[in-house]
Design a protein around this motif. Sequence first.
Motif, short mmCIF file in Angstrom:
data_model
loop_
_atom_site.label_atom_id
_atom_site.label_comp_id
_atom_site.label_asym_id
_atom_site.label_seq_id
_atom_site.Cartn_x
_atom_site.Cartn_y
_atom_site.Cartn_z
N SER C 2 0.81 -1.20 0.00
CA SER C 2 0.00 0.00 0.00
C SER C 2 0.85 1.26 0.00
CB SER C 2 -0.90 0.02 1.23
OG SER C 2 -1.75 -1.08 1.17
N GLU C 3 1.98 1.19 0.67
CA GLU C 3 2.84 2.36 0.73
C GLU C 3 3.43 2.66 -0.65
OE1 GLU C 3 1.73 3.52 3.88
OE2 GLU C 3 3.49 4.64 3.23
N GLU C 4 3.53 1.62 -1.44
CA GLU C 4 4.18 1.76 -2.73
C GLU C 4 3.20 2.12 -3.84
OE1 GLU C 4 7.46 1.46 -3.34
OE2 GLU C 4 7.76 1.21 -1.19
N GLU C 33 7.64 6.30 -14.78
CA GLU C 33 7.47 4.84 -14.82
C GLU C 33 6.14 4.46 -14.17
OE1 GLU C 33 10.52 2.17 -14.06
OE2 GLU C 33 11.99 3.27 -15.25
N ALA C 34 5.09 4.89 -14.80
CA ALA C 34 3.75 4.60 -14.30
C ALA C 34 2.90 4.14 -15.49
CB ALA C 34 3.13 5.84 -13.68
N THR C 35 1.94 3.26 -15.21
CA THR C 35 1.08 2.83 -16.32
C THR C 35 -0.11 3.78 -16.42
OG1 THR C 35 -0.14 1.36 -14.87
CG2 THR C 35 1.68 0.39 -16.11
N VAL C 36 -0.54 4.01 -17.63
CA VAL C 36 -1.66 4.92 -17.87
C VAL C 36 -2.69 4.18 -18.71
CG1 VAL C 36 -2.31 7.22 -18.66
CG2 VAL C 36 0.06 6.76 -18.04
N LYS C 37 -3.94 4.22 -18.25
CA LYS C 37 -4.99 3.52 -18.98
C LYS C 37 -6.10 4.51 -19.29
CE LYS C 37 -8.15 -0.32 -18.31
NZ LYS C 37 -8.75 -1.18 -17.32
N GLU C 38 -6.42 4.63 -20.55
CA GLU C 38 -7.47 5.58 -20.95
C GLU C 38 -8.84 5.04 -20.53
OE1 GLU C 38 -7.18 7.04 -24.99
OE2 GLU C 38 -9.35 7.42 -25.02
N LEU C 44 -6.69 6.29 -15.84
CA LEU C 44 -6.22 5.72 -14.58
C LEU C 44 -4.70 5.72 -14.65
CD1 LEU C 44 -8.13 2.39 -13.78
CD2 LEU C 44 -7.99 4.39 -12.31
N VAL C 45 -4.06 6.23 -13.60
CA VAL C 45 -2.60 6.21 -13.57
C VAL C 45 -2.20 5.33 -12.38
CG1 VAL C 45 -0.49 7.60 -13.40
CG2 VAL C 45 -2.53 8.55 -14.50
N GLU C 46 -1.28 4.41 -12.63
CA GLU C 46 -0.88 3.50 -11.55
C GLU C 46 0.64 3.37 -11.50
OE1 GLU C 46 -3.33 0.01 -10.82
OE2 GLU C 46 -1.52 -1.19 -10.96
N GLY C 47 1.18 3.43 -10.32
CA GLY C 47 2.62 3.28 -10.16
C GLY C 47 3.01 3.62 -8.75
N PRO C 48 4.32 3.78 -8.49
CA PRO C 48 4.75 4.19 -7.15
C PRO C 48 4.12 5.54 -6.79
CG PRO C 48 6.62 3.48 -8.48
CD PRO C 48 5.44 3.57 -9.39
N ARG C 49 3.74 5.67 -5.53
CA ARG C 49 2.98 6.84 -5.08
C ARG C 49 3.59 8.17 -5.52
NH1 ARG C 49 0.55 5.73 0.37
NH2 ARG C 49 -0.80 4.64 -1.08
N ARG C 53 1.85 11.04 -7.98
CA ARG C 53 1.57 12.41 -7.51
C ARG C 53 2.28 13.45 -8.37
NH1 ARG C 53 0.25 11.80 -1.13
NH2 ARG C 53 -1.23 10.14 -1.56
N THR C 54 3.44 13.08 -8.87
CA THR C 54 4.13 13.99 -9.80
C THR C 54 3.26 14.19 -11.04
OG1 THR C 54 6.24 13.13 -9.02
CG2 THR C 54 6.28 14.31 -11.12
N ALA C 55 2.69 13.09 -11.52
CA ALA C 55 1.81 13.18 -12.70
C ALA C 55 0.64 14.12 -12.41
CB ALA C 55 1.30 11.80 -13.08
N LEU C 56 0.07 13.99 -11.21
CA LEU C 56 -1.08 14.83 -10.83
C LEU C 56 -0.68 16.31 -10.81
CD1 LEU C 56 -4.00 15.12 -9.69
CD2 LEU C 56 -3.02 14.86 -7.42
#
Lengths: 407, 144, 140
Positions: C2-4, C33-38, C44-49, C53-56
């Motif tokens: 969860s932390e990751e 290095e995050a996955t992005v799903k349209e 949806l963006v998924e990866g290390p927290r 947040r940088t993406a956001l």
Amino acid sequence: MTIKIAQLSCGTEYSSVQPEIEKAARSVGAKVVYPDVSYEDINEAVRRFGFNPRSPQLKLMIARATQLADKRYDADAVFISTCFRCAEAALVRNELRRFIQENTNLPVVTYSFTERLKASQLLTRMEALVTIVTRKELLARERQVGITAGLDSGSSTTKAVVMENNKIIGKDWTPSGDVVKSAETVLENALREAGIEFKQLEAIGTTGYGRFTLGKHYNAKLVQEELTVNSKGAVWLADRQKGEATILDIGGMDNKAITVRDGVPDNFTMGGICAGASGRFLEMTAKRLKVEIEELGALADKGDWRNAKMNSYCSIFGIQDLVTSLGEGKSFEDVAAAACHSVAEQIYEQQLQEIDVRHPVIQVGGTALITGLVRAVGEILGEQPIVPPNAQYIGAVGGALLSSGMM
Amino acid sequence: MRVFIDPPNSMILYDLVERFGHEPLSSMAAIQEMIDNLEVDMPPMNVTIDDVVRGLAYAGVEVPSGIRGRLAVWGPLIDAADAAVIMTDAPFSFGCVGCERSNEMIKYLVRRKGIPQISVGYPETAEQAETVVGMIKEFLEGLA
Amino acid sequence: MSEERETRLFMISPDSKLTPDQLVRMVHAMGLEATVKETCYGCLVEGPRELVRTALENVRKDHRYEVFSKVRAYPSSDPRRCRAQHGTRPGYAQLEAEWELLPLIQHALLHAEAGRPYKEPEEAKQFPVDDFKKMCEANR
């Protein structure tokens, strides 16, 4: 073929019971699905249904039911389930059950759960849903053919029936002990009465709690839950193969109320909060009154339940009431009548509220032989139930009848 | 500060709390903790009977299991919260906030805790939205 | 874990001209290095927290009032909540409903961040029963 059971529910995921529901469905070759709905569908469905519950998950249930009613979502059966003790959900659950039945031909089962629910408690219900979907033709069978036997391994008694060309030619029952030994005894006696050798049997059908064990032991052609098998046995025995009826089976451990149309079951409820609402309570009553269970009904017929207060919501408290009544000097007849009335009252309050009772009511099972209980059910329903001959053999007759369709 | 949001799965409240510099306490994070627990296999949410029993800390045994299970997930969030933003009469409260009795209890638990809180109504017009966002912004900026 | 792991949904306000496709390309272009799903509402963006947040933050630099975000409990494509397995998940209607409200929130955020005042909420008052009585009597 995987049977799709549409789940309309509230609280299952937060009660830790969702995995149990899915496990029960999987074990009978079915899969739980949720009809797709959008936000707008929910608002529209609630407006149309006309009951606007405060809880949004109940609104979602209504919208999902509407998708099924409008045939916009494809499912084979419906499972409606909400938390036990939630009043709002209980109202919605029952009205949705009615709504689904009025608007679809899908078999429905409702259930209120606590966090203690285990898959095994749902197994018979799920199996019955699947049987109704997958064995429609078999369930429509009205005549027994050839030489077949039915075995009903119940929680209290084990029954066997041997049939030939649509007639019962041998039968026997015994209190349930070891599942296989009890069945062997009754089958042997039924075969003896019929004058038939075991090897002449063309098919065997098993039902009841011990159905799987017996099915394996006898390599039975039919191994099927007691809800559908009993209803077939009941309409055959009562000669009510056509039209509508409600089968009421007050069992040793749980009770069943099944509605049928042309002999095919389409809705059922099963359960009871406690043994207080079952045949077991009457057995306990008979023991305390020091009479045989077979005599309890006649004793009750002579009494008046109004003279002895009894509430068998719980078998322990029920027996306490009984002891108190006897201590107060009430007559055995009145106490026996009160015990019968109490069980009948609970059947009405618990089972019959969850289905729409269709007429006539056919009362079956071993408890149908207790005349005081049948009278009490009749008083409460305002209609005397039909008790067919051999009412205690419904499961075994159903097994013999249906297995003859699988030869 | 850690700010509990109610409805606890609201995207709008989550976004606003984060946008104005605080840590939202949401049902999503609580559920993530549960579903990422590899030692439990109770799909879809990994709520176990032990969790439902833990819910007894918030409601008695006569309360339906679904309410106790929900309170077992959200109760600890309220316990950990420094403040709360509550939107009343939100027409959207599906999914994990599907039980209105649980939702009422959450609001009460926040009140009982006595932490700083703001309660805003669901906006129907642009003017009401300005009020809601303006009040939430002021509240969040005012938290030490 | 969860932390990751952080799975975050980015939702575009219906009043924005930004499309999910443009948003996805923007996040991809960040080289994280995050996955992005349209998705239908954005992505949806998924990866290390930290990366999520940088993406956001980067998205908010350009589209502060048009893109809204919250975390999601389940990882992207988790079979426990997969639509293909069971049908829509229960929280889906919630997202739809919130999406419909976003234009008002978008407008209100602009208003608030411009430092403009807002109107104090009015308590809805019930029609006094005495007045109602008078009204009924007047029409007798």
